[in-house]
Design an enzyme around this catalytic site. Structure first.
Site, PDB file in Angstrom:
ATOM      1  N   GLU A 215     -43.539  46.020  69.510  1.00 31.28           N
ATOM      2  CA  GLU A 215     -42.426  46.894  69.100  1.00 31.28           C
ATOM      3  C   GLU A 215     -41.423  45.995  68.391  1.00 31.28           C
ATOM      4  O   GLU A 215     -40.623  45.313  69.043  1.00 31.28           O
ATOM      5  CB  GLU A 215     -41.797  47.549  70.337  1.00 31.28           C
ATOM      6  CG  GLU A 215     -42.721  48.488  71.098  1.00 31.28           C
ATOM      7  CD  GLU A 215     -42.906  49.845  70.419  1.00 31.28           C
ATOM      8  OE1 GLU A 215     -42.068  50.199  69.569  1.00 31.28           O
ATOM      9  OE2 GLU A 215     -43.878  50.534  70.734  1.00 31.28           O
ATOM     10  N   CYS A 249     -32.677  48.550  67.011  1.00 30.61           N
ATOM     11  CA  CYS A 249     -33.861  48.296  66.172  1.00 30.61           C
ATOM     12  C   CYS A 249     -34.033  49.358  65.102  1.00 30.61           C
ATOM     13  O   CYS A 249     -34.527  49.076  64.018  1.00 30.61           O
ATOM     14  CB  CYS A 249     -35.112  48.213  67.034  1.00 30.61           C
ATOM     15  SG  CYS A 249     -35.364  49.683  68.041  1.00 30.61           S
TER      16      CYS A 249
END
Ligand code: NAD
Length: 471
Positions: A215, A249
């Site tokens: 991720e 993110c």
């Protein structure tokens, strides 16, 4: 460095042994464990909020509650609710196949799973993968970031109040510990963090043939179509950029606007930023930058952008005086070569670039690495959806920013340099499970005669029919 490397290895050996000797808990027991974990999260709510605030210097309590604690509890609840269905054997009709028998797949625990998490959402990005890994019946070793020591301490207590260390262990430490951690022969390794470190983790895992979920991050674009509503939509862009001071993110990394509108959009976003934090009676806490190193990286990016001809504008947040405070800032028309257009920004700074045509805007997106998220704003949703056909990204939101992360049933993950594999909801359960195929072959005496040499007419007939069959 905190955990000695030998301690990591011992923990791993003990977890492996306990996974082998104890049976995988049945679904009802896993649901009960997740309920206890959700209760512990509620019990430690204030301690978690305080710890994250301490680690950041200043972190909005509501941001911690909404993005970390509520999201983690929601993940546990969603998993508890659907686990029975996800974990049920999946039967496949086996009619018309040359091989007779009953066929199904079983979702099985992989074994001992490693989870490495970053500092930016230290609770959510540790607990949601943990919940998902446990739902599949795994044992877990969790290594959070060295930048959130206060939060790690509370997380260790919280987790220790529910699980034995042979089922879930928290190990703390820096990059050196991370390196040793990712070299352990886990049955699955789940990593959240930068693309640079993700590559190292994937390489370490490869030597053990450990499957990995990455991720990662990157530069997520936000495209304003010609028919976007400047006043309303720029507010949601400002929200996505300033939440956690841009240390997200999926924060919109840069904004693409029609020719001639960069300054107008910049002003609108800064006006919203001002209004978010303007109430002197009840000032809204504005999150600070996690460390001095990250703060100076961001100020360097701004200096470089200014030197290369961009116009850098910011607004002050009333009352914010922490040494790691960084004002909400827009960078109008940065030079394509400036560092700000190459690095993931990860702070409250938004470059705004202009495009002449939609084709050019699409090319500005596709000429870069595949991003983790893509945001498109416009009144014509069908036209916005057409942009999806010409681009790719981990996820996308039309007419919004960052909130898709909290939609528990939507898979969450990157593509290309923004990562591989995914989690959240059922997709996460599958990521942490081994799908074992089972064929229960019929005990018909004639079958063995057909299959084994000397091969006869029946096998020849079946084979011929398979080859000649057209659909
Ligand atoms: P980072 O890569 O520096 O660190 C993440 C974790 O990796 C930490 O626990 C760290 O100790 C560990 N680590 C560091 N060096 C290591 C090594 N050599 N081997 C093994 N582990 C090592 O990332 P960060 O600065 O904490 O997080 C920011 C990045 O994470 C940004 O790029 C952001 O976009 C990304 N991110 C992605 C997601 C997502 O869900 N895709 C979520 C949050 C953050």
């Amino acid at each position: 460095m905190t955990a000695p490397i030998s301690h990591l290895q011992n923990l791993f050996v003990h977890q492996k042994a306990s996974f082998s000797f104890e049976r995988v808990p049945p679904v009802a027991e896993r649901q009960a464990q997740l309920r206890r974990l959700a209760d512990a999260i509620r019990e430690y709510e204030q301690a978690l909020v305080d710890a994250v605030d301490q680690d950041f210097g200043c972190r909005s309590a509501l941001e911690t509650r909404s993005a970390e604690i509520a999201v983690s509890v929601a993940a546990a609840n969603h998993t508890i609710k659907h686990l029975k269905r996800w974990a049920a054997p999946k039967r496949y009709a086996n009619l018309g196949n040359n091989i007779p028998g009953k066929t199904y797949t079983r979702a099985e625990a992989k074994g001992v799973v490693g989870i490495i998490s970053p500092w930016n959402y230290p609770i959510q990005l540790s607990l949601v993968p943990l919940i998902t890994a446990l739902s599949a019946g795994n044992h877990v070793m969790l290594k959070p970031s060295e930048l959130t020591s206060a939060t790690n301490h509370v997380l260790s207590q919280l987790i220790g109040s529910v699980f034995k260390e042979t089922q879930v262990a928290v190990v703390t430490g820096d990059a050196q510990v991370g390196e040793a951690f990712s070299a352990l022969p886990f049955d699955h390794l789940f990593y959240t963090g930068s693309t640079r470190v993700g590559r190292l983790v994937a390489m370490a895992a490869a030597s053990n043939l450990t499957p990995v979920t990455l991720e990662l991050g990157g530069k997520s674009p936000c495209l304003m179509m010609a028919d976007a509503d400047l006043a309303q939509d720029s507010r949601l862009v400002a929200f996505g950029k300033l939440y956690n001071a841009g240390q997200t993110c999926v924060a919109p990394d840069y904004l693409l606007v029609p020719k001639g509108q960069a300054a107008t959009y910049g002003d609108a976003i800064l006006r919203h930023a001002e209004s978010f934090y303007a109430d002197p009676a009840e000032p809204e806490p504005y999150t600070t930058i996690i460390s001095e190193a990250h703060h100076s990286r961001l100020t360097e990016l701004l200096l470089d952008a200014g030197k290369q001809g961009a116009e850098v504008r910011s607004v002050e947040v009333a009352g914010a005086n922490h040494p790691r405070y960084l004002a909400p800032t827009v960078v109008i028309n940065p030079a394509p070569d400036s560092a700000i257009m190459h690095e993931e920004i990860f702070g409250p700074v938004l470059p705004i670039l202009e495009y002449e045509s939609l084709d050019e805007a699409v090319a500005m997106i596709t000429n870069r690495d595949h991003p983790l998220a893509l945001y498109i704003f416009g009144q014509n949703v069908a036209a916005a959806e057409r942009v999806l056909e010409h681009t790719t990204s981990g996820g996308a939101v039309i007419n919004g920013t960052i909130v898709h992360v909290a939609v528990e049933h939507l898979p969450f993950g990157g593509v290309g340099r923004s990562g591989y594999g995914a989690y959240h909801g059922e997709r996460g359960f599958r990521e942490f499970s081994h799908e074992r195929s089972v064929l229960v072959f019929p005990r018909w005496k004639a079958l063995a005669g057909i299959l084994t040499p000397p091969y006869g007419k029946v096998l020849n007939f079946i084979t011929r029919r398979s080859i000649d069959k057209k659909t």
